[in-house]
Design a protein around this motif. Sequence first.
Motif, PDB file in Angstrom:
ATOM      1  N   GLU A 106       0.218   4.286  -2.443  1.00  0.00           N
ATOM      2  CA  GLU A 106      -0.144   5.603  -1.911  1.00  0.00           C
ATOM      3  C   GLU A 106       0.865   6.663  -2.326  1.00  0.00           C
ATOM      4  O   GLU A 106       0.492   7.803  -2.612  1.00  0.00           O
ATOM      5  N   SER A 107       2.145   6.281  -2.361  1.00  0.00           N
ATOM      6  CA  SER A 107       3.157   7.252  -2.776  1.00  0.00           C
ATOM      7  C   SER A 107       2.870   7.746  -4.182  1.00  0.00           C
ATOM      8  O   SER A 107       2.966   8.934  -4.475  1.00  0.00           O
ATOM      9  N   ALA A 108       2.531   6.787  -5.060  1.00  0.00           N
ATOM     10  CA  ALA A 108       2.262   7.167  -6.446  1.00  0.00           C
ATOM     11  C   ALA A 108       1.040   8.078  -6.514  1.00  0.00           C
ATOM     12  O   ALA A 108       1.016   9.066  -7.251  1.00  0.00           O
ATOM     13  N   GLU A 109       0.054   7.754  -5.698  1.00  0.00           N
ATOM     14  CA  GLU A 109      -1.168   8.547  -5.706  1.00  0.00           C
ATOM     15  C   GLU A 109      -0.890   9.936  -5.138  1.00  0.00           C
ATOM     16  O   GLU A 109      -1.322  10.941  -5.700  1.00  0.00           O
ATOM     17  N   ALA A 110      -0.128   9.980  -4.045  1.00  0.00           N
ATOM     18  CA  ALA A 110       0.120  11.251  -3.375  1.00  0.00           C
ATOM     19  C   ALA A 110       0.960  12.195  -4.223  1.00  0.00           C
ATOM     20  O   ALA A 110       0.914  13.406  -4.050  1.00  0.00           O
ATOM     21  N   LEU A 111       1.735  11.631  -5.175  1.00  0.00           N
ATOM     22  CA  LEU A 111       2.527  12.498  -6.043  1.00  0.00           C
ATOM     23  C   LEU A 111       1.637  13.332  -6.946  1.00  0.00           C
ATOM     24  O   LEU A 111       2.053  14.344  -7.489  1.00  0.00           O
ATOM     25  N   GLY A 112       0.407  12.889  -7.138  1.00  0.00           N
ATOM     26  CA  GLY A 112      -0.492  13.608  -8.031  1.00  0.00           C
ATOM     27  C   GLY A 112      -0.573  12.990  -9.411  1.00  0.00           C
ATOM     28  O   GLY A 112      -0.987  13.641 -10.372  1.00  0.00           O
ATOM     29  N   LEU A 113      -0.164  11.715  -9.531  1.00  0.00           N
ATOM     30  CA  LEU A 113      -0.294  11.027 -10.828  1.00  0.00           C
ATOM     31  C   LEU A 113      -1.732  10.548 -10.993  1.00  0.00           C
ATOM     32  O   LEU A 113      -2.294   9.957 -10.074  1.00  0.00           O
ATOM     33  N   VAL A 131       4.177   3.016 -12.556  1.00  0.00           N
ATOM     34  CA  VAL A 131       4.538   2.372 -11.297  1.00  0.00           C
ATOM     35  C   VAL A 131       4.038   0.928 -11.204  1.00  0.00           C
ATOM     36  O   VAL A 131       4.823   0.000 -11.057  1.00  0.00           O
ATOM     37  N   MET A 146       6.124  -2.731 -11.797  1.00  0.00           N
ATOM     38  CA  MET A 146       6.382  -3.481 -10.567  1.00  0.00           C
ATOM     39  C   MET A 146       5.885  -4.911 -10.634  1.00  0.00           C
ATOM     40  O   MET A 146       6.420  -5.784  -9.956  1.00  0.00           O
ATOM     41  N   PRO A 183       0.810  -1.218   0.000  1.00  0.00           N
ATOM     42  CA  PRO A 183       0.000   0.000   0.000  1.00  0.00           C
ATOM     43  C   PRO A 183       0.847   1.273   0.000  1.00  0.00           C
ATOM     44  O   PRO A 183       0.455   2.253  -0.627  1.00  0.00           O
ATOM     45  N   HIS A 184       1.999   1.237   0.674  1.00  0.00           N
ATOM     46  CA  HIS A 184       2.744   2.500   0.728  1.00  0.00           C
ATOM     47  C   HIS A 184       3.297   2.903  -0.628  1.00  0.00           C
ATOM     48  O   HIS A 184       3.431   4.083  -0.931  1.00  0.00           O
ATOM     49  N   ILE A 185       3.580   1.892  -1.478  1.00  0.00           N
ATOM     50  CA  ILE A 185       4.035   2.210  -2.835  1.00  0.00           C
ATOM     51  C   ILE A 185       2.878   2.826  -3.619  1.00  0.00           C
ATOM     52  O   ILE A 185       3.012   3.867  -4.281  1.00  0.00           O
TER      53      ILE A 185
END
Lengths: 250, 505
Positions: free
Chosen positions: B402-409, B418, B422, B398-400
Amino acid sequence: MIRIQDVSKIFGQTRALQSIDLTIPAGLTTVLIGQSGCGKSTILRLIIGLLQADSGSIYFEETKITPEVVISLRRRMGYVIQEGGLFPHLTAYGNIAMMAHYLGWNNERIRKRLNELTELTSFPSDGLDRFPVQLSGGQQQRVSLMRALMLDPDVLLLDEPLGALDPMIRADLQVDLKRIFQALGKTVVLVTHDIAEAGFFGNVITLLRDGKILQKGTLEDLVQSPADSFVTRFINAQRSPLEVMRKDFK
Amino acid sequence: MKTYLFVIHMFVCNIIIAYFFPLAVYSSTLEIKIGSKKFTESVILGEIATHLVKSAGEQPIHLRELGGTRVLWNALLKGEIDIYPEYTGTISEEILAGEGVRSDEEIRQALMKRGIKMTNALGFNNTYAIGMKGEVAEKLKIQKISDLRLHPDLKFGFGNEFMDRGDGWPILRRHYNLPQQNVRGLDHDLAYRGLEKGTIQAIDIYSTDAKIRYYNLRLLEDDLNHFPAYNAVILYRSDLEERAPHVVTVLKKIESKIPESEMVKMNSRANMEMVPENRIAADFLSEGLSLETESYEETAISRLLRHTREHLYLVAISLSAAILISIPLGIVSAKRPKSGQIILGIVGVIQTIPSLALLVFMIPLLGIGGPPAITALFLYSLLPIVRNTYTGLHDIRPHIRESAEALGLPPGARLRLVELPMVSRSILAGIKTSAVINIGTATLGALIGAGGYGQLILTGIRLDNISLILQGAVPAAALALIVQGSFEALERFFVPKGLRLKPAA
Ligand SMILES: Nc1ncnc2c1ncn2[C@@H]1O[C@H](COP(=O)(O)OP(=O)(O)OP(=O)(O)O)[C@@H](O)[C@H]1O
Ligand SMILES: [Mg+2]
């Protein structure tokens, strides 16, 4: 800068947040502190729009954060997730520059920004070509931070950025981070469960317990005029390792 | 990303070209398709017809060992083949069962209504018979089928076709009032071996079967006249008379030209002396009809190459299509849990259908040959890829995500930049599994006329020729290994380097 208004969030049986009101002032570092599971990460997730509040609203400047606008707002916020969240299939460079590439920055502009960031975070520039597994924990955190800072966001959301590091590296990075925050003058929301770290960074400390705000103020306020006995217990529990030891032997 | 797109583009082009223009032949000669059943006599007659068509100046294609009566008859009706050898008994008892046609004239008329014509009898009567080992029959004093009544403990092994045809076992039992309970349906070629080993005592057999002499079998007298005449004829589509009248003329040359002795001799050359059917057919035409034909004897190498080509054709198209469809299905399953349940359910159910059954299901839908085999293989290759794509995406930490989501992609970019990279290893592993299953299953394609290594295995079983079976089985296994190895090598290109590194100790 960010206004949280009467926000509640429930996960199944867990009331993760209960009518939270919190204003995050521009240009300052706000620290969220509390025990594990008290809802710190949930607040950050709500701000960046990974979660939707069950009730209440959150404003970024004057814009209400909704799923429709959140994608563009995210590009004005940098988020360093608790576990680091680096993409293992990309090099440090690939991680940091991903969003800039996506937005069509040219290589020149990316190079320039990367130079600024490696300097700012004292990251060895030959490390940029390495993959996350080839970096130390402290270097990984620096990469996460650079990724969050790449688009020069107005707000930085940091979820226990130093949580997984050994004490020496942690102390170094604390100093570096504080210097960076001061140099950039950004609005920062930082989550920690370490009271010393909170005092070190925070202009304003917000102490949470079981999804509610217990007290807001400086470290001094918390020590001198605690809102209730839990505040004192929370602070005392972390005083110093030696003291803890003494208490255990009594 | 460019490489991905390029590869996908290649796949699409391949599929379109290969599916719609299979082995395109651009020439003025007519393509005449001949079918034969999966026993030697039928294959020999098919080869004779093949030579005759060629002598008429047209281009024959012999789809050998296609299976049983139903498959060939339906293929003939649909025009997937133009010609195949059949027996009058089979036509009246099985194809037109229940219509009460008996005489040749009645058969002719019934066939005519379906757009099919029949030559006159070729000469021999290959009736069904019940056969036992000579010594066993002698010991038990069994001469006629009705003698079997006195030995209720005997075990019978009958070809699957004989088990349920109009004049087959159930009717035979009633007609003779036979008491035996221990009756098994099994492949005809395996029945001889059972007889040898003594696990069964009686089998159904054709009266021109070369093995009668080889195994020293006694044919039991049909004392109640149960079996009808099985006069060999050639069936062809009526439209052949307009399209290629000279082909029909030439086919009729062998009417009454093949006596029983001749047929037994030809069968025995094929089964016992391992002379290629093609050669036997050519010899017969030259000796019996003074018709000189060139017998195209294939060397083992060129035969192997041809089967390799056919096998690769089946595998490449079905697997490429499966890859193209499965990855998006896997993505949808991971992103939309509700549709995902349905997709995974359906794909899972398909996988539980035995591969042979799946192939046979395809015949009524798509007929015989490449397309039905490819479709069945395609269906069969879906699950591993869909499942691996789905689990891979589902298991991204999930953290991967969420990171992608939080970047604004946006979601599409997250998937492309991503999530898919992966899970590339997991998808590739799925493809690898599919490829291996596909290559193995493709050997069954020969059963419905799709060729490939399975053809050699099929012929090997028919002729009881282990070397021939191995010539099909070994390359199929080797191909599976090679393909698996190639996919492992492909990891270099498709799995990002960062995922191939081991974490520093
Ligand atoms: N997706 C989820 N589903 C169910 N419960 C959740 C979910 N996310 C968080 N919770 C629960 O909500 C509460 C608050 O979680 P949160 O992650 O905000 O805690 P935290 O203060 O960040 O804790 P820590 O210091 O351990 O990171 C916890 O009780 C947690 O178990
Ligand atoms: Mg947390």
